[in-house]
Design an enzyme around this catalytic site. Sequence first.
Site, mmCIF file in Angstrom:
data_model
loop_
_atom_site.group_PDB
_atom_site.id
_atom_site.type_symbol
_atom_site.label_atom_id
_atom_site.label_comp_id
_atom_site.label_asym_id
_atom_site.label_seq_id
_atom_site.Cartn_x
_atom_site.Cartn_y
_atom_site.Cartn_z
ATOM 1 N N ASN A 1 2.096 11.213 9.841
ATOM 2 C CA ASN A 1 3.095 10.772 10.587
ATOM 3 C C ASN A 1 4.688 11.554 10.782
ATOM 4 O OD1 ASN A 1 0.908 9.182 11.390
ATOM 5 N ND2 ASN A 1 2.045 7.350 10.990
ATOM 6 N N ARG A 2 4.942 11.752 9.322
ATOM 7 C CA ARG A 2 6.235 12.201 9.055
ATOM 8 C C ARG A 2 6.146 13.828 9.717
ATOM 9 N NH1 ARG A 2 6.662 12.880 4.093
ATOM 10 N NH2 ARG A 2 4.964 11.968 3.140
ATOM 11 N N TYR B 1 1.028 2.207 -7.338
ATOM 12 C CA TYR B 1 0.345 1.555 -6.321
ATOM 13 C C TYR B 1 -1.256 2.248 -6.605
ATOM 14 C CZ TYR B 1 -2.667 2.310 -2.048
ATOM 15 O OH TYR B 1 -3.775 2.412 -1.247
ATOM 16 N N HIS B 2 -1.551 3.451 -6.805
ATOM 17 C CA HIS B 2 -2.674 3.775 -7.013
ATOM 18 C C HIS B 2 -3.264 3.013 -8.344
ATOM 19 C CE1 HIS B 2 -1.842 7.043 -4.242
ATOM 20 N NE2 HIS B 2 -2.929 6.752 -3.772
ATOM 21 N N SER C 1 0.308 7.049 -8.925
ATOM 22 C CA SER C 1 1.403 6.143 -8.687
ATOM 23 C C SER C 1 1.074 4.839 -9.309
ATOM 24 C CB SER C 1 1.802 6.196 -7.076
ATOM 25 O OG SER C 1 0.768 5.342 -6.634
ATOM 26 N N ARG D 1 0.637 -1.144 -0.046
ATOM 27 C CA ARG D 1 0.192 0.023 -0.088
ATOM 28 C C ARG D 1 0.865 1.302 0.013
ATOM 29 N NH1 ARG D 1 1.604 3.329 3.999
ATOM 30 N NH2 ARG D 1 1.177 2.340 6.189
ATOM 31 N N LYS E 1 -4.858 0.076 -7.514
ATOM 32 C CA LYS E 1 -6.196 0.124 -6.752
ATOM 33 C C LYS E 1 -7.331 0.323 -7.935
ATOM 34 C CE LYS E 1 -6.217 -0.109 -2.825
ATOM 35 N NZ LYS E 1 -6.382 -1.213 -1.752
ATOM 36 N N VAL F 1 -5.331 7.141 6.338
ATOM 37 C CA VAL F 1 -5.728 6.455 7.886
ATOM 38 C C VAL F 1 -4.833 6.886 8.540
ATOM 39 C CG1 VAL F 1 -6.498 4.532 9.088
ATOM 40 C CG2 VAL F 1 -7.149 4.515 6.633
ATOM 41 N N THR G 1 -9.003 3.408 -2.148
ATOM 42 C CA THR G 1 -8.670 4.604 -1.721
ATOM 43 C C THR G 1 -9.089 5.672 -2.538
ATOM 44 O OG1 THR G 1 -6.789 5.879 -1.751
ATOM 45 C CG2 THR G 1 -6.646 3.988 -3.134
HETATM 46 N N1 LIG Z 1 -2.941 3.004 5.351
HETATM 47 C C1 LIG Z 1 -3.742 4.006 4.854
HETATM 48 O O1 LIG Z 1 -4.010 5.080 4.933
HETATM 49 C C2 LIG Z 1 -4.883 3.314 3.933
HETATM 50 C C3 LIG Z 1 -5.671 4.331 3.187
HETATM 51 C C4 LIG Z 1 -6.808 3.951 2.274
HETATM 52 C C5 LIG Z 1 -6.786 2.654 1.762
HETATM 53 N N2 LIG Z 1 -5.717 1.488 2.132
HETATM 54 C C6 LIG Z 1 -5.904 0.414 1.915
HETATM 55 O O2 LIG Z 1 -5.941 -0.763 2.801
HETATM 56 C C7 LIG Z 1 -4.965 -1.887 2.658
HETATM 57 C C8 LIG Z 1 -4.290 -2.126 4.019
HETATM 58 O O3 LIG Z 1 -3.454 -1.014 4.127
HETATM 59 P P1 LIG Z 1 -2.539 -1.074 5.479
HETATM 60 O O4 LIG Z 1 -2.235 0.695 5.868
HETATM 61 O O5 LIG Z 1 -2.977 -1.532 6.481
HETATM 62 O O6 LIG Z 1 -1.294 -1.611 4.847
HETATM 63 P P2 LIG Z 1 -0.239 -2.815 5.306
HETATM 64 O O7 LIG Z 1 0.908 -2.881 4.673
HETATM 65 O O8 LIG Z 1 0.156 -2.340 6.827
HETATM 66 O O9 LIG Z 1 -1.022 -4.003 5.480
HETATM 67 C C9 LIG Z 1 -1.205 -5.115 4.518
HETATM 68 C C10 LIG Z 1 -1.204 -6.290 5.124
HETATM 69 O O10 LIG Z 1 -1.318 -7.152 4.085
HETATM 70 C C11 LIG Z 1 -0.433 -8.342 3.928
HETATM 71 N N3 LIG Z 1 -0.241 -8.750 2.600
HETATM 72 C C12 LIG Z 1 0.209 -8.123 1.665
HETATM 73 N N4 LIG Z 1 0.189 -8.703 0.369
HETATM 74 C C13 LIG Z 1 -0.165 -10.053 0.692
HETATM 75 C C14 LIG Z 1 -0.522 -11.167 0.326
HETATM 76 N N5 LIG Z 1 -0.019 -11.500 -1.158
HETATM 77 N N6 LIG Z 1 -0.866 -12.265 0.924
HETATM 78 C C15 LIG Z 1 -1.183 -11.964 2.101
HETATM 79 N N7 LIG Z 1 -1.007 -10.954 2.862
HETATM 80 C C16 LIG Z 1 -0.593 -9.764 2.190
HETATM 81 C C17 LIG Z 1 0.966 -7.693 4.530
HETATM 82 O O11 LIG Z 1 1.923 -8.306 5.168
HETATM 83 C C18 LIG Z 1 0.201 -6.528 5.768
HETATM 84 O O12 LIG Z 1 0.150 -7.117 6.972
HETATM 85 C C19 LIG Z 1 -4.548 -1.596 1.472
HETATM 86 O O13 LIG Z 1 -5.257 -2.132 0.552
HETATM 87 C C20 LIG Z 1 -4.445 -0.090 1.291
HETATM 88 O O14 LIG Z 1 -4.366 0.218 -0.195
HETATM 89 C C21 LIG Z 1 -4.803 2.008 3.228
#
Ligand SMILES: NC(=O)c1ccc[n+]([C@@H]2O[C@H](COP(=O)([O-])OP(=O)(O)OC[C@H]3O[C@@H](n4cnc5c(N)ncnc54)[C@H](O)[C@@H]3O)[C@@H](O)[C@H]2O)c1
Length: 312
Positions: A249-250, A190-191, A188, A101, A194, A220, A145
């Site tokens: 956070n930064r 990543y985006h 990006s 992500r 999504k 988040v 997102t």
């Molecule tokens: N953090 C944010 O601000 C935010 C905002 C909007 C959307 N999201 C979405 O929420 C989701 C989770 O984000 P996050 O911040 O918790 O990220 P994160 O990296 O902390 O958590 C993702 C988890 O998924 C696991 N993972 C990744 N690929 C995998 C795979 N192929 N098989 C099994 N496990 C796998 C990782 O080990 C990790 O524990 C993402 O899809 C992200 O796009 C996050």
Amino acid sequence: MKVIVLGGDGFCGWPCAVNLAEQNHDVIIVDNLSRRKIDIDLEVESLTPIASITERLSAWEEIGGKPMRFINMDISKQYQKLLNLLIDEKPDTVIHFAEQRAAPYSMKSSFTKRYTVDNNVNGTHNLLAAIVESNLDIHVVHLGTMGVYGYGSHRGATIPEGYLKVEVPQPDGSRFEEEILHPASPGSVYHMTKTLDQLLFLYYNKNDLVRITDLHQGIVWGTNTEATLKDPRLTNRFDYDGDYGTVLNRFLMQAAIGYPLSVHGTGGQTRAFIHIKDSVKCVQIALENPPKPGERVKIFNQMTESHQVGAN
Ligand SMILES: NC(=O)c1ccc[n+]([C@@H]2O[C@H](COP(=O)([O-])OP(=O)(O)OC[C@H]3O[C@@H](n4cnc5c(N)ncnc54)[C@H](O)[C@@H]3O)[C@@H](O)[C@H]2O)c1
């Protein structure tokens, strides 16, 4: 309900899993722990000390939480294992967080670009194909997102939730009105993954009637929920490095040590934010209110506030 939380060891997934267990749902966490390995590769770590998944789960049980199971699986590579899990467990809902992500990480090198695309697109597609092959009516809740809409191109207009009304000119000169997915504008790799997720959802919903809720959340922020504060071993991540540390956070870390805030580009960026406590509640509400059979993909934009950094 019986719920499988894909990516349930991550920043959003862990507090979400804990919250659902607290709400008396049966929770199975699936994660390949890749996020922890990326920390090792980047030589960074969360400011808050993160217990191992085994310690987290036993701490949760020790304080009286409803037990959760953990399965180590890579959903982008282990299709048969994922399919067997769905067939054996017959979950009502799968919540999908299991993606790479970080936008900066996804742009670092051709390796991280390819990893992000392979991991995210295959993971989402494997899940949808496995649901169809299992013949089970499983509701998918995905954390998408706000970034799929692109940043900066709306000039203050309200962004509609996922769909846009358009008029398509017909050969006879009339105009046919329909709703299409809001045009994607990824900033990006990543985006981009999504936005590809959105097309996969559109297709599997239309073709195979898979019921899907896609939550387009802002950044988040925050670290813990009330439930993850109950024991230090349950604490959630606080990332502040250049790849996984989100802007707030930064800035917090730079402010804490009296270092000038690093504003990238010309400044002026506006971003939407949502606290982790609200994020997990939104997921719970989505899980408890699935789309009706045959209903199109439900898309919600979820944020509580937006902030702008000053322009130079
Ligand atoms: N953090 C944010 O601000 C935010 C905002 C909007 C959307 N999201 C979405 O929420 C989701 C989770 O984000 P996050 O911040 O918790 O990220 P994160 O990296 O902390 O958590 C993702 C988890 O998924 C696991 N993972 C990744 N690929 C995998 C795979 N192929 N098989 C099994 N496990 C796998 C990782 O080990 C990790 O524990 C993402 O899809 C992200 O796009 C996050």
